[in-house]
Scaffold this active site. Structure first.
Site, PDB file in Angstrom:
ATOM      1  N   ASN A  47       0.823  -1.222   0.000  1.00  0.00           N
ATOM      2  CA  ASN A  47       0.000   0.000   0.000  1.00  0.00           C
ATOM      3  C   ASN A  47       0.859   1.275   0.000  1.00  0.00           C
ATOM      4  O   ASN A  47       0.368   2.360   0.270  1.00  0.00           O
ATOM      5  CB  ASN A  47      -0.939   0.002   1.203  1.00  0.00           C
ATOM      6  CG  ASN A  47      -0.197   0.071   2.527  1.00  0.00           C
ATOM      7  OD1 ASN A  47       1.026   0.010   2.558  1.00  0.00           O
ATOM      8  ND2 ASN A  47      -0.940   0.177   3.618  1.00  0.00           N
ATOM      9  N   ASP A  48       2.166   1.128  -0.266  1.00  0.00           N
ATOM     10  CA  ASP A  48       3.127   2.212  -0.413  1.00  0.00           C
ATOM     11  C   ASP A  48       3.599   2.794   0.915  1.00  0.00           C
ATOM     12  O   ASP A  48       4.334   3.777   0.939  1.00  0.00           O
ATOM     13  CB  ASP A  48       2.573   3.350  -1.293  1.00  0.00           C
ATOM     14  CG  ASP A  48       3.688   4.184  -1.915  1.00  0.00           C
ATOM     15  OD1 ASP A  48       4.699   3.596  -2.334  1.00  0.00           O
ATOM     16  OD2 ASP A  48       3.556   5.424  -1.954  1.00  0.00           O
ATOM     17  N   HIS A 140      19.022  27.936   4.968  1.00  0.00           N
ATOM     18  CA  HIS A 140      18.703  28.988   3.999  1.00  0.00           C
ATOM     19  C   HIS A 140      18.266  30.269   4.705  1.00  0.00           C
ATOM     20  O   HIS A 140      18.591  31.376   4.262  1.00  0.00           O
ATOM     21  CB  HIS A 140      17.606  28.504   3.058  1.00  0.00           C
ATOM     22  CG  HIS A 140      17.221  29.497   2.002  1.00  0.00           C
ATOM     23  ND1 HIS A 140      18.019  29.767   0.918  1.00  0.00           N
ATOM     24  CD2 HIS A 140      16.136  30.290   1.878  1.00  0.00           C
ATOM     25  CE1 HIS A 140      17.439  30.681   0.157  1.00  0.00           C
ATOM     26  NE2 HIS A 140      16.292  31.021   0.725  1.00  0.00           N
ATOM     27  N   ASP A 179      21.791  38.036  -3.636  1.00  0.00           N
ATOM     28  CA  ASP A 179      20.770  38.897  -3.050  1.00  0.00           C
ATOM     29  C   ASP A 179      21.305  39.526  -1.772  1.00  0.00           C
ATOM     30  O   ASP A 179      22.314  39.100  -1.213  1.00  0.00           O
ATOM     31  CB  ASP A 179      19.478  38.116  -2.770  1.00  0.00           C
ATOM     32  CG  ASP A 179      19.731  36.895  -1.899  1.00  0.00           C
ATOM     33  OD1 ASP A 179      20.065  37.069  -0.715  1.00  0.00           O
ATOM     34  OD2 ASP A 179      19.595  35.766  -2.411  1.00  0.00           O
ATOM     35  N   LYS A 202      17.590  41.557  -5.665  1.00  0.00           N
ATOM     36  CA  LYS A 202      16.786  40.524  -6.321  1.00  0.00           C
ATOM     37  C   LYS A 202      15.317  40.613  -5.944  1.00  0.00           C
ATOM     38  O   LYS A 202      14.966  40.849  -4.794  1.00  0.00           O
ATOM     39  CB  LYS A 202      17.328  39.137  -5.946  1.00  0.00           C
ATOM     40  CG  LYS A 202      16.596  37.975  -6.598  1.00  0.00           C
ATOM     41  CD  LYS A 202      17.287  36.653  -6.337  1.00  0.00           C
ATOM     42  CE  LYS A 202      17.090  36.161  -4.933  1.00  0.00           C
ATOM     43  NZ  LYS A 202      17.659  34.806  -4.728  1.00  0.00           N
TER      44      LYS A 202
END
Length: 335
Positions: A47-48, A140, A179, A202
């Site tokens: 069923n994944d 990030h 940026d 940016k």
């Protein structure tokens, strides 16, 4: 495993596991540590649904699970959550998620109506699964650090990247950030090399479309080292290189920590006439079809950080003289 006897103290044995995201990096970190990478069995049902079984004893041991969140990101995130849950159920003394790339750090704020903040949600999921600590690199958005209710050790690769250029001829060269948000990191990188710094102004129109309408700093007649934390499709980098050419920059090397190089990125970077070389680290797997890519390993940094976490020693002191954002706090000014 002589380092396990550091200072003559008896300590809990560590166990290191890896998901399927980047086993090559996990194996290299273990080689630097001098320990074996313990096996994991990942089974997919009809069923994944996924099931994970850790194939080494975790009871009262310090467990480190290495898994960057790289495509297929959701698949690798689920693997990580299941491994954490399995370690908690196996009575691990402490569980550290070693995430060289935390993809959801890009989803760090509510910048549109009814939008999710994935960086915070994934942090909550990791804690709910049972993680005690997170070890990551080059978020990030640094504020994502605050999304976690458990300790986070945040590493930087700018020293590793700067070392690549330390023996190169960098006369008449400027470090350029794509940026203004990344300009602080670019400035510290530039200081390591003794170079000036510039940045693009940016505007992001879509996930893969940006406009850079100005360059802050002097780039006329100079070579550039373009520094970014992550390159996905390469759209920002190509836009920046085109603007740099308009402003009189002659050529550019491109350096980043997380070289995802998704979609058209490899073709864009291989064929752009201004690029002299592309340098990345191995926080994520090397992309296919990019033999020119130069990869610097961060496995020694992660191995040393794991040692220091295990012994309760300072991780931030790894970056003395590299980046004060990650290094010990400076003495207060005398007033």
């Amino acid at each position: 495993m002589s380092w396990l006897l550091r200072s003559g103290r008896a300590v809990r044995e560590i166990v290191v596991f890896s998901g399927s995201a980047h086993t090559a990096l996990a194996e290299q970190i273990c080689a630097d540590l001098g320990v074996e990478l313990s096996p994991v069995e990942i089974h997919r049902f009809s069923n994944d649904c996924l099931q994970v079984q850790l194939q080494a004893n975790c009871r009262q041991r310090d467990v480190y699970i290495i898994q960057p969140l790289v495509p297929p990101t959701q698949e690798h995130l689920m693997e990580l959550l299941l491994m954490i849950d399995a370690a908690r159920g196996a009575s691990a003394a402490q569980i550290t998620a070693v995430m060289p790339h935390y993809a959801y750090a890009r989803s760090d704020k509510k910048d549109a109506s009814r939008i999710s903040i994935g960086g915070r949600l994934v942090a909550d999921l990791l804690v709910a699964a049972g993680v005690d600590r997170v070890l990551t690199m080059a978020l990030h958005a640094p504020q994502v650090h605050g999304f976690f209710s458990v300790p986070v050790d945040h590493l930087t690769a700018i020293g590793v990247l700067a070392e690549h250029f330390s023996t190169a001829d960098v006369r008449n060269t400027v470090v350029v950030s794509p940026d203004l948000g990344n300009a602080k990191t670019a400035t510290q990188f530039a200081r390591l090399l003794g170079l000036p710094v510039a940045a693009g102004s940016k505007q992001r129109l879509a996930d893969d479309k940006v406009v850079i309408d100005a360059i802050v700093g002097d780039v006329v007649g100079k070579r550039a080292i373009v520094l970014d934390d992550e390159i996905a499709t390469g759209g920002s980098i190509i836009e920046l290189l085109d603007r740099l050419k308009d402003f009189g920059c002659t050529e550019a090397a491109v350096a980043c920590t997380h070289g995802l190089f998704a979609g058209p990125a490899v073709e864009r970077l291989r064929t752009h006439p201004s690029i002299t070389e592309v340098i990345s680290t191995d926080t994520v797997p090397r992309p296919p079809g990019f033999p020119e890519l130069k990869v610097r390993s961060v496995s020694p940094l992660f191995a040393e950080a794991i040692k220091r976490i295990h012994y309760g020693e300072s991780v931030s002191s790894l970056f003395d003289g590299v980046d004060p954002t990650h290094a010990p706090p400076q003495p207060k000014l005398p007033f």
